[in-house]
Structure formats: C-alpha cells, structure tokens
Write an enzyme that holds these catalytic residues in place. Structure first.
Site, PDB file in Angstrom:
ATOM      1  N   ARG A 147       0.856  -1.181   0.000  1.00  0.00           N
ATOM      2  CA  ARG A 147       0.000   0.000   0.000  1.00  0.00           C
ATOM      3  C   ARG A 147       0.892   1.232   0.000  1.00  0.00           C
ATOM      4  NH1 ARG A 147      -3.928   2.290   4.833  1.00  0.00           N
ATOM      5  NH2 ARG A 147      -2.040   3.432   5.342  1.00  0.00           N
ATOM      6  N   TYR A 159      -3.604  11.496   6.105  1.00  0.00           N
ATOM      7  CA  TYR A 159      -3.728  10.126   6.596  1.00  0.00           C
ATOM      8  C   TYR A 159      -2.620   9.234   6.017  1.00  0.00           C
ATOM      9  CZ  TYR A 159      -4.845   5.310   6.795  1.00  0.00           C
ATOM     10  OH  TYR A 159      -4.706   3.976   6.995  1.00  0.00           O
ATOM     11  N   ASP A 210      -5.228   3.753   0.049  1.00  0.00           N
ATOM     12  CA  ASP A 210      -6.349   4.017   0.954  1.00  0.00           C
ATOM     13  C   ASP A 210      -6.762   5.490   0.834  1.00  0.00           C
ATOM     14  OD1 ASP A 210      -8.222   4.076   2.974  1.00  0.00           O
ATOM     15  OD2 ASP A 210      -6.924   3.147   4.497  1.00  0.00           O
ATOM     16  N   HIS A 212      -9.335   6.674   2.447  1.00  0.00           N
ATOM     17  CA  HIS A 212      -9.764   6.968   3.822  1.00  0.00           C
ATOM     18  C   HIS A 212     -10.991   7.889   3.867  1.00  0.00           C
ATOM     19  CE1 HIS A 212      -8.846   6.890   8.203  1.00  0.00           C
ATOM     20  NE2 HIS A 212      -8.269   5.758   7.850  1.00  0.00           N
ATOM     21  N   GLU A 236      -9.178   1.925  -1.606  1.00  0.00           N
ATOM     22  CA  GLU A 236      -9.897   1.594  -0.373  1.00  0.00           C
ATOM     23  C   GLU A 236     -10.708   2.785   0.127  1.00  0.00           C
ATOM     24  OE1 GLU A 236      -7.211   0.038   2.543  1.00  0.00           O
ATOM     25  OE2 GLU A 236      -8.444   0.722   4.211  1.00  0.00           O
ATOM     26  N   GLU A 262     -13.641  -1.501   6.744  1.00  0.00           N
ATOM     27  CA  GLU A 262     -12.920  -1.622   8.018  1.00  0.00           C
ATOM     28  C   GLU A 262     -13.722  -1.062   9.187  1.00  0.00           C
ATOM     29  OE1 GLU A 262      -9.354   0.557   6.861  1.00  0.00           O
ATOM     30  OE2 GLU A 262      -9.899   2.133   8.257  1.00  0.00           O
ATOM     31  N   ARG A 283     -13.619  -5.492   3.778  1.00  0.00           N
ATOM     32  CA  ARG A 283     -12.519  -5.312   4.736  1.00  0.00           C
ATOM     33  C   ARG A 283     -12.901  -5.518   6.194  1.00  0.00           C
ATOM     34  NH1 ARG A 283      -7.983  -3.651   4.505  1.00  0.00           N
ATOM     35  NH2 ARG A 283      -8.083  -1.837   5.876  1.00  0.00           N
ATOM     36  N   GLU A 339      -4.336  -7.225   5.345  1.00  0.00           N
ATOM     37  CA  GLU A 339      -3.490  -6.079   5.707  1.00  0.00           C
ATOM     38  C   GLU A 339      -2.579  -6.468   6.868  1.00  0.00           C
ATOM     39  OE1 GLU A 339      -5.656  -2.704   7.274  1.00  0.00           O
ATOM     40  OE2 GLU A 339      -4.060  -1.309   6.710  1.00  0.00           O
ATOM     41  N   TRP A 402     -12.201  12.183   8.410  1.00  0.00           N
ATOM     42  CA  TRP A 402     -10.773  11.913   8.573  1.00  0.00           C
ATOM     43  C   TRP A 402     -10.433  10.591   7.913  1.00  0.00           C
ATOM     44  CZ3 TRP A 402      -7.995   7.998  11.129  1.00  0.00           C
ATOM     45  CH2 TRP A 402      -6.595   8.157  11.035  1.00  0.00           C
TER      46      TRP A 402
HETATM   47  O1  EZ4 Z   1      -7.096   4.509  10.053  1.00  0.00           O
HETATM   48  O2  EZ4 Z   1      -7.047   1.479  11.930  1.00  0.00           O
HETATM   49  O3  EZ4 Z   1      -6.437   0.685   6.306  1.00  0.00           O
HETATM   50  N1  EZ4 Z   1      -6.156   1.033   7.410  1.00  0.00           N
HETATM   51  C1  EZ4 Z   1      -6.660   2.110   8.022  1.00  0.00           C
HETATM   52  C2  EZ4 Z   1      -6.223   2.335   9.446  1.00  0.00           C
HETATM   53  C3  EZ4 Z   1      -7.249   3.128  10.263  1.00  0.00           C
HETATM   54  C4  EZ4 Z   1      -7.035   2.846  11.725  1.00  0.00           C
HETATM   55  C5  EZ4 Z   1      -8.117   3.531  12.570  1.00  0.00           C
HETATM   56  O4  EZ4 Z   1      -8.056   3.072  13.876  1.00  0.00           O
HETATM   57  O5  EZ4 Z   1      -7.433   2.832   7.428  1.00  0.00           O
HETATM   58  O6  EZ4 Z   1      -4.967   2.965   9.463  1.00  0.00           O
HETATM   59 CO    CO Z   2      -8.207   1.901   5.687  1.00  0.00          CO
END
Ligand code: EZ4
Ligand code: CO
Length: 402
Positions: A147, A159, A210, A212, A236, A262, A283, A339, A402
């Site tokens: 990643r 992030y 990701d 996010h 992702e 996730e 996920r 992951e 976030w």
């Molecule tokens: O931000 O697990 O793909 N992984 C992620 C992680 C999340 C954290 C949040 O607790 O997006 O890094």
């Molecule tokens: Co993630």
C-alpha cells in the site's frame, strides 16, 4: 465444561489494547481482542457491566448460541461497541474450542484453502520521492503487495504518513489532533504518485491505496478512472459507506477495484455493496465485526457475488485479532489479501504468538486455537493512555471525514 471467570485486560505497550480472557473450570482459557481505537473504555464498560456477568456458568462449547444471546438478546443491536464486545467473546470461545480439540482454528473451519496468506504492507513517505524509496524497501523485505500513501504537496499532514518508518499509529493525542484536507490538491497529486511508482517498479507487485473516506462518489469515480492505467489491486474507502447506494455512481465510472468495510460491524453494513457487486473486497475483520462466527457469515455471502476478503489489519487490531484473522484467511475460499501493519516489539512481547511472516506471506502456525497468548505480568507494566484519532477540516474550516 463451564465458564468460571472472564476478565478484561487493558494495556498500552506502545498503543492501547483491550483483551478479554475467558476462563473455564478445567483450566483451559481463551483470549479475544476487544480494541476499538480511541473508544477503548466504552467496550471495557460494555464487557464488564453487561457481558461478563451473563457469561459465567455457560458452556463455552455453545459458541453460536452465546453469539445469538448477546446479539439478539441485547435488544439494541449492532454498533461498534456492542459488536467489538461480542467479537471478543466469540474469539475467546473459538480459542477455547481449538485448545480443547488440540487444533488450530483453520482446521475447525474446514482446513487450508491455500498454503499461505498474502499480506500487504504500508509504504509511506512525506513526499513522492520518499514514498518511492519506501516502496523499494517493502519490495526488498519480500512483500508481494504494497500500500502506498504519500504526503500531498500543499497539505501539512494527511492520513497514512507515519512519523516512524515501520510503525504507523494515527491515534496520537488524548484530544483529537486537527488536520486540514483539500480534495483538489489530492486529486491532482494521487495519479502522479502511481504513475511514478509503475514507471519505477513496473507491474510485478500489487499496489494498493487508501483514500480513507475523503471523496464524494463522483470524485471517487474520477480518481478511479485516472488510476486505471496503473492497475491498482484496490482503492480503499473511496467514500463513506453509510450510503451504500453511492457506490453505484463510482461503479458507473471506473473499473479500479474497490475495497470497503474496516469500520463495518455487521453483514447489513455491506448487504447492498455485496449483493449488487458494488465492491470487490470486503474489509470487515474479526474484532469489529462480531468475531469469527459473524465474519465467516459475511465471507459466505460475499463469495456468492465474487467479492473477496481483505481484512483490516492495522496496529490498533491486536495480535489476538491478527492470529485469528490469519486462521480465517487461510481457510476461507474467497480470501483476497490481508493487511499487515507490524506491531512494535513491546506489543509483540506482551502477546507471544505462533504466526510468522515470510516472503510476503503470513502463516498462522499450528498452535491450538488462534495461537496468540498474553503475558499478563508484562502487560501490567504498560497502563492505559488516553489517545484519540485525528479529525479533519476543509480549508474553509468545515468538518470533513478523517
Ligand atoms: O485509520 O485502523 O487501512 N487502514 C486504516 C487504518 C485506520 C485505523 C483507525 O483506527 O485505514 O490505518
Ligand atoms: Co483503511
């Protein structure tokens, strides 16, 4: 056999972990992860106040009935706190069943569907050049799937960019740190990053990214389309998934594969995403989605619709979760990737484990149960420290994801 005690162990060997230990009258015990990043104490209270008292005296072999008891029986269904608590119980009970049988969990779940579990690691840098160097380092460490996350020009932080080379922990302060986000700057930069990575490394390795939860569906469609020449393994969390229908719009515009889930805690969070084939990888993982009993149900539904698994495996998921996830990954037919964010040495010492990493694959090992233990004496040396995940604002000050 009867459950005689259940204790919640909170420790912070580098970061906070909540672990449930379920003890029985014949001396066998099981462990379950109950860590919910930044909200740890709410799961502790749920377990101690509402779950543990109802567990004592039950037969630990009755895994499905106990799962249903805490899911249906709570009346207030679902939610991350409830489902993390149920997951901890469920994981601990499977651990006990494995130890009683003398078998690793993957054997109880039908045996191996593959020889090893392909994992992806996290390469990240403050800018494009540093991220390229980090991807090279992950290739050298043997990873098949990587990643890539990078600092974005014009943004002070984002992030996925770690302060430490091998470990990433976003929960950095007792009160949430505030970050600033610009979708325009990110959309400009992200395709350049993957263009540079493919130019340098070719197409031999899987590359993942990701987002996010930071884009709208139409922006995600645009990004996915612009990333198509670089053939990502997945993008992702392109957009928050409360509105599952939103993914239809992304699908109309791009064939870049999508991974989501996730933050999901039940099968219903992914029902439309799976049955309408709006995603490619689910996920959800052990600790936040109700434990192996429920995750296996999600995987079975996903299998019908060509959706494969890609369990969350960040550092806030404890080694107990990781060991259980690896047993799940090895056995489930529609596994995709796992992951793997390495834990610190302190964490690994508190949680001795049977799993190993070798040339881009992980192996759960053959210890009975999930193969992960806890050194309670050592854990006691690392008391809980409050830590929150950051929050995000747009350049005009409005709150964002976030
Ligand atoms: O931000 O697990 O793909 N992984 C992620 C992680 C999340 C954290 C949040 O607790 O997006 O890094
Ligand atoms: Co993630």
């Amino acid at each position: 056999m009867k459950i005689t005690a259940a204790r919640v162990i909170v420790c912070c060997p580098g970061r906070n972990f909540v672990t449930l230990k379920v003890e029985t009258d014949d001396g066998v015990y099981g462990l379950g992860d109950a860590t919910l990043n930044g909200r740890e104490k709410s799961v502790v209270a749920y377990l101690e106040e509402h779950v543990v008292p109802a567990l004592i005296g039950r037969d630990p072999a009755q895994i499905e009935d106990i799962w249903q008891y805490f899911y249906r029986g709570a009346y207030w269904r679902r939610g991350p706190v409830t489902m993390s608590a149920i997951a901890a119980v469920d994981t601990a009970l499977w651990d006990i069943k494995g130890k009683v049988a003398g078998l690793p969990l993957y054997q109880l779940w039908g045996g191996k569907s593959r020889n090893g579990v392909m994992v992806y690691g996290h390469a990240n840098g403050k800018d494009l050049a540093e991220t390229i160097d980090e991807v090279a380092r992950y290739i050298d460490m043997g990873y098949k799937a990587i990643r890539a996350q990078s600092g974005v020009p014009g943004l002070a932080s984002t992030y996925g960019v770690a302060k430490d080379r091998l470990f990433y922990e976003p929960a950095d302060a007792a009160l949430a740190t505030e970050n600033m986000w610009s979708t325009a700057k990110y959309l400009d930069f992200c395709p350049k990053l993957f263009e540079a990575l493919r130019a340098r490394f070719g197409f031999e390795h899987h590359l993942l990214h990701d987002i996010h939860h930071r884009l709208t569906p139409i922006e995600a469609g645009l990004l996915g389309k612009s990333l198509e020449p670089y053939r990502l393994f997945w993008m992702e969390d392109p957009t928050p998934a409360e509105n599952q229908e939103g993914f239809r719009l992304i699908r109309q515009h791009t064939v870049t594969p999508i991974a989501v889930g996730e933050v999901f805690n039940t099968i219903y969070d992914a029902q439309a995403l799976i049955t309408e084939q709006l995603i490619d990888y689910i996920r959800a993982t052990i600790v936040h989605a109700g434990g192996p009993t429920h995750l296996r149900r999600i995987a079975s539904l996903a299998d019908l619709y060509h959706v494969r698994t890609g369990c969350h495996g960040a550092t806030d998921l404890s080694p107990v979760c990781m060991g259980t996830a690896l047993n799940f990954d090895l056995s489930v037919p529609n596994f995709g990737v796992q992951e793997y964010m390495r834990h610190t040495e302190e964490t690994d010492a508190v949680f001795p484990h049977a799993y190993t990493f070798e040339r881009g694959y992980m192996y759960p090992g053959d210890a009975p149960g999930h193969g992960v233990d806890i050194d309670e004496k050592l854990a006691a040396k690392y008391p809980y420290r409050p830590a929150s995940l950051p929050v995000n604002r747009l350049e005009d000050g409005a709150m964002w994801n976030w």
